[in-house]
Design an enzyme around this catalytic site. Structure first.
Site, mmCIF file in Angstrom:
data_model
loop_
_atom_site.group_PDB
_atom_site.id
_atom_site.type_symbol
_atom_site.label_atom_id
_atom_site.label_comp_id
_atom_site.label_asym_id
_atom_site.label_seq_id
_atom_site.Cartn_x
_atom_site.Cartn_y
_atom_site.Cartn_z
ATOM 1 N N ARG A 220 0.811 -1.219 0.000
ATOM 2 C CA ARG A 220 0.000 0.000 0.000
ATOM 3 C C ARG A 220 0.843 1.267 0.000
ATOM 4 O O ARG A 220 0.328 2.341 -0.316
ATOM 5 C CB ARG A 220 -0.990 -0.021 1.163
ATOM 6 C CG ARG A 220 -2.160 -0.950 0.874
ATOM 7 C CD ARG A 220 -3.039 -1.139 2.077
ATOM 8 N NE ARG A 220 -2.675 -2.322 2.840
ATOM 9 C CZ ARG A 220 -3.043 -2.527 4.098
ATOM 10 N NH1 ARG A 220 -3.762 -1.629 4.735
ATOM 11 N NH2 ARG A 220 -2.694 -3.634 4.717
ATOM 12 N N GLU B 202 2.241 -10.839 13.124
ATOM 13 C CA GLU B 202 1.445 -11.448 14.199
ATOM 14 C C GLU B 202 1.485 -12.969 14.088
ATOM 15 O O GLU B 202 1.596 -13.666 15.086
ATOM 16 C CB GLU B 202 0.000 -10.945 14.117
ATOM 17 C CG GLU B 202 -0.243 -9.799 15.079
ATOM 18 C CD GLU B 202 -1.596 -9.183 14.899
ATOM 19 O OE1 GLU B 202 -1.945 -8.876 13.738
ATOM 20 O OE2 GLU B 202 -2.291 -9.032 15.918
HETATM 21 C C1 PRP Z 1 0.058 -3.273 6.509
HETATM 22 C C2 PRP Z 1 0.224 -1.782 6.280
HETATM 23 C C3 PRP Z 1 1.611 -1.516 6.786
HETATM 24 C C4 PRP Z 1 1.768 -2.510 7.915
HETATM 25 C C5 PRP Z 1 1.576 -1.843 9.231
HETATM 26 O O1 PRP Z 1 0.633 -3.975 5.438
HETATM 27 O O2 PRP Z 1 0.061 -1.434 4.907
HETATM 28 O O3 PRP Z 1 2.598 -1.783 5.779
HETATM 29 O O4 PRP Z 1 0.759 -3.521 7.731
HETATM 30 O O5 PRP Z 1 1.657 -2.764 10.299
HETATM 31 P P1 PRP Z 1 2.846 -2.783 11.360
HETATM 32 O O6 PRP Z 1 3.182 -1.333 11.664
HETATM 33 O O7 PRP Z 1 2.243 -3.472 12.548
HETATM 34 O O8 PRP Z 1 3.983 -3.513 10.770
HETATM 35 P P2 PRP Z 1 0.519 -5.569 5.236
HETATM 36 O O9 PRP Z 1 1.691 -6.245 5.870
HETATM 37 O O10 PRP Z 1 -0.843 -5.984 5.687
HETATM 38 O O11 PRP Z 1 0.716 -5.751 3.696
HETATM 39 P P3 PRP Z 1 -0.084 -5.157 2.404
HETATM 40 O O12 PRP Z 1 0.263 -3.677 2.295
HETATM 41 O O13 PRP Z 1 0.521 -5.930 1.294
HETATM 42 O O14 PRP Z 1 -1.536 -5.376 2.598
HETATM 43 N N1 HPA Z 2 -5.449 -0.950 8.745
HETATM 44 C C1 HPA Z 2 -4.677 -1.303 7.710
HETATM 45 N N2 HPA Z 2 -3.582 -2.012 7.816
HETATM 46 C C2 HPA Z 2 -3.210 -2.396 9.037
HETATM 47 C C3 HPA Z 2 -3.942 -2.045 10.158
HETATM 48 C C4 HPA Z 2 -5.120 -1.281 10.018
HETATM 49 O O1 HPA Z 2 -5.834 -0.920 10.967
HETATM 50 N N3 HPA Z 2 -3.287 -2.576 11.239
HETATM 51 C C5 HPA Z 2 -2.191 -3.197 10.752
HETATM 52 N N4 HPA Z 2 -2.132 -3.092 9.434
#
Ligand code: PRP
Ligand code: HPA
Length: 175
Positions: A63, A100
């Site tokens: 993202r 997690e």
């Molecule tokens: C989510 C979000 C951040 C991260 C935040 O990404 O976009 O990158 O988690 O969480 P944290 O601060 O606890 O590490 P995710 O790993 O879900 O991957 P995505 O962007 O591919 O959905």
């Molecule tokens: N939103 C999106 N991404 C995330 C979140 C949330 O609240 N927590 C950890 N990754």
């Protein structure tokens, strides 16, 4: 500026109990369905980054990719992705981090980074900070300098920024 922040905040969707019971999920994609909010975010981003002295924008899979190239265009500086492992060709540096459930590894191509490059790291959201911390460590392996970590949303209750040791900027905070 306050009006823009309100527009932005209103456009972020909240889903209780996603992806698991007890988690309040904040969803950035609402902003992309609301053009006024999207413009407000673009304006806020531009206002903020114009004062940053950076050579390179690096965003987190996936993202962060929504914002990295936009910032890159505005600053006239190149963009590089940090990707989850196995996706980037060529020579990469990598760093594993705890999720997690289980583990993930970030990779970054080294051939496009100069030592001492001043880097802005971008993502949509800072939660525990585990992802951003791993991104910082990955970038540091290239001997670049990190100027700032920029996120749109910060979940302040999780105190992610405290583990990062570099400046962090967020536009919208939730406890
Ligand atoms: C989510 C979000 C951040 C991260 C935040 O990404 O976009 O990158 O988690 O969480 P944290 O601060 O606890 O590490 P995710 O790993 O879900 O991957 P995505 O962007 O591919 O959905
Ligand atoms: N939103 C999106 N991404 C995330 C979140 C949330 O609240 N927590 C950890 N990754």
């Amino acid at each position: 500026k306050n009006e823009k922040l309100l527009l932005l905040r209103d456009a972020i969707d909240t889903y209780p109990d996603f992806p698991k019971p007890g988690i309040i999920f904040r969803d950035i994609f609402g902003v992309f369905r609301n053009i006024a909010a999207l413009r407000a975010l673009k304006d806020l981003l531009i206002e903020h980054i114009l004062f940053l002295e950076v050579d390179l924008i690096i965003a987190l899979d996936s993202r962060g990719f929504l914002f990295g190239p936009l910032i890159s265009l505005e600053l006239g500086k190149p963009f590089l992705p940090i990707r989850k492992k196995g996706k980037l060709p060529g020579k990469v540096v990598q760093r594993s981090y705890e999720l997690e459930y289980g583990e993930e590894t970030f990779e970054l191509q080294t051939q496009y980074i100069r030592k001492k490059s001043r880097v802005l790291i971008v993502d949509d959201l800072l939660a525990t900070g585990g992802s951003m911390e791993a991104a910082i460590e990955t970038v540091k392996l290239t001997e670049a300098e990190i100027v700032e970590c920029l996120v749109i949303i910060e979940l302040t209750g999780l105190k992610g920024r405290e583990k990062l040791g570099v400046p962090v900027h967020s536009f919208i905070q939730y406890d």
